[in-house]
Design a protein around this motif. Structure first.
Motif, PDB file in Angstrom:
ATOM      1  N   THR A  29       0.828  -1.207   0.000  1.00  0.00           N
ATOM      2  CA  THR A  29       0.000   0.000   0.000  1.00  0.00           C
ATOM      3  C   THR A  29       0.860   1.254   0.000  1.00  0.00           C
ATOM      4  O   THR A  29       0.575   2.236  -0.692  1.00  0.00           O
ATOM      5  N   VAL A  30       1.939   1.235   0.766  1.00  0.00           N
ATOM      6  CA  VAL A  30       2.823   2.395   0.854  1.00  0.00           C
ATOM      7  C   VAL A  30       3.484   2.682  -0.487  1.00  0.00           C
ATOM      8  O   VAL A  30       3.594   3.842  -0.925  1.00  0.00           O
ATOM      9  N   GLY A  33       0.296   2.910  -3.295  1.00  0.00           N
ATOM     10  CA  GLY A  33      -0.786   3.844  -2.998  1.00  0.00           C
ATOM     11  C   GLY A  33      -0.675   5.183  -3.708  1.00  0.00           C
ATOM     12  O   GLY A  33      -1.608   5.585  -4.426  1.00  0.00           O
ATOM     13  N   PRO A  34       0.439   5.910  -3.563  1.00  0.00           N
ATOM     14  CA  PRO A  34       0.556   7.204  -4.258  1.00  0.00           C
ATOM     15  C   PRO A  34       0.412   7.088  -5.771  1.00  0.00           C
ATOM     16  O   PRO A  34      -0.207   7.947  -6.408  1.00  0.00           O
ATOM     17  N   SER A  35       0.968   6.013  -6.334  1.00  0.00           N
ATOM     18  CA  SER A  35       0.873   5.835  -7.784  1.00  0.00           C
ATOM     19  C   SER A  35      -0.572   5.595  -8.204  1.00  0.00           C
ATOM     20  O   SER A  35      -1.036   6.133  -9.226  1.00  0.00           O
ATOM     21  N   VAL A  37      -3.270   6.564  -6.575  1.00  0.00           N
ATOM     22  CA  VAL A  37      -4.012   7.820  -6.391  1.00  0.00           C
ATOM     23  C   VAL A  37      -3.749   8.765  -7.559  1.00  0.00           C
ATOM     24  O   VAL A  37      -4.672   9.380  -8.112  1.00  0.00           O
ATOM     25  N   ALA A  38      -2.468   8.878  -7.939  1.00  0.00           N
ATOM     26  CA  ALA A  38      -2.128   9.739  -9.071  1.00  0.00           C
ATOM     27  C   ALA A  38      -2.780   9.233 -10.354  1.00  0.00           C
ATOM     28  O   ALA A  38      -3.279  10.026 -11.167  1.00  0.00           O
TER      29      ALA A  38
END
Length: 313
Positions: A29-30, A33-35, A37-38
């Motif tokens: 998730t870490v 996750g950002p990828s 979301v982007a």
């Protein structure tokens, strides 16, 4: 106990330890996750909204849900098919010129033995790729201006033309100009990709061809081209995709004129979505444009992978 003896905090002790535990337990998730979301913000949500708008009838006041309305207009509108035709001509012309010229430049740079000189030339040719496309379009528009353009002045001085010629006022010459402008901006990318492919060809292959008495043309055909095929595929696909969706150069150079002669699909979408505020129809054309790009790119990549496997075998 051993951890305490060496002065380390026990696993999970304190806020930092608990945070570390959570990160370790949720590492996927870490990292992803950002990828994700982007990806959602930049692509999935806009694509979903684009598809939803394409199902709306936005002509007149307000909007109504009519799924087949805009798509029916697409296939019955002759100006749409004119834009498709111009887009295919534009993208194909840019592809052929940029990859062809890029290959010539890459072959020339590959002959430079000094790596520092070769890298300097490679950097210099990237300057045209760094120029914003809208500026490229405006520059070429002034170069081919019928009254003040440097091209007309040069041709008149050389005695090739007797009087000024309206390059952007003629359908054929206007298309030629925008294709030249687009290919000029994409040649550096193709040259760098193909140069990297040339640099990866084993020197032993050229030595073997020379020992067998192969001519320069035969060596190019049977050694260089087969090994360069993956680089051709990469340069060709990316160049075509950008040219197929091109907006800045045809819009800033000719505005799609004269008489729709250079109106690509992107310029067509701008006309309906921005100028006429029929964003439902513009969204439907955008869905068509993205769909064609994805289909061609997917088929192209599948074909490339097969070709690469054949080369490796």
């Amino acid at each position: 106990m051993a951890a305490e003896e060496v002065g380390q905090a026990p696993h999970g002790e304190g806020v930092v330890g608990q945070l570390s535990d959570w990160v370790n337990d949720h590492i996927r998730t870490v990292l992803l996750g950002p990828s994700l979301v982007a990806l959602f913000v930049v692509f999935i949500y806009p694509a979903t909204m684009l598809l939803w708008l394409s199902l709306q009838n936005t002509r007149g006041i307000g909007e109504t849900f009519e799924p087949a309305y805009n798509y029916g207009r697409i296939f019955s509108d002759p100006t749409f098919w004119n834009a498709v035709e111009k887009t295919l001509i534009y993208s194909t012309g840019s592809l052929v010129l940029s990859v062809g010229a890029g290959l010539a430049i890459a072959l020339a740079l590959n002959k430079v033995l000094d790596s520092r000189v070769r890298n300097t030339y490679s950097t210099l040719i990237l300057i045209s790729w760094a120029v914003p496309l809208s500026i490229v379009g405006v520059t070429w528009r002034w170069m081919f201006n019928g009254q003040l353009g440097v091209v007309n002045k040069l041709l008149i001085d050389l005695g090739i033309l007797q009087s000024s010629y309206s390059w952007l006022g003629n359908s054929l010459s206007a298309m030629v100009v925008v294709i030249l402008a687009d290919s000029w901006s994409r040649i550096p990318f193709a040259a760098v990709v193909l140069l990297a492919g040339l640099q990866s060809i084993p020197q032993e292959m050229y030595d073997a061809a020379k020992m067998d008495g192969a001519t320069t043309l035969q060596t190019f055909r049977h050694v260089t081209l087969p090994y360069l095929r993956p680089s051709f595929f990469v340069a060709g696909l990316i160049t075509w995709m950008f040219a197929f969706r091109a907006f800045a150069i045809p819009f800033s150079t000719t505005g799609g004129g004269p008489g729709g002669a250079t109106e690509t699909l992107a310029v067509y979408i701008h006309r309906f979505g921005i100028q006429l505020l029929d964003y439902g129809f513009a969204s439907a054309v955008s869905v068509f444009l993205v769909g064609v790009t994805l289909i061609v790119a997917t088929g192209y990549v599948y074909f490339v992978l097969e070709q690469i496997e054949e080369i490796e075998v």
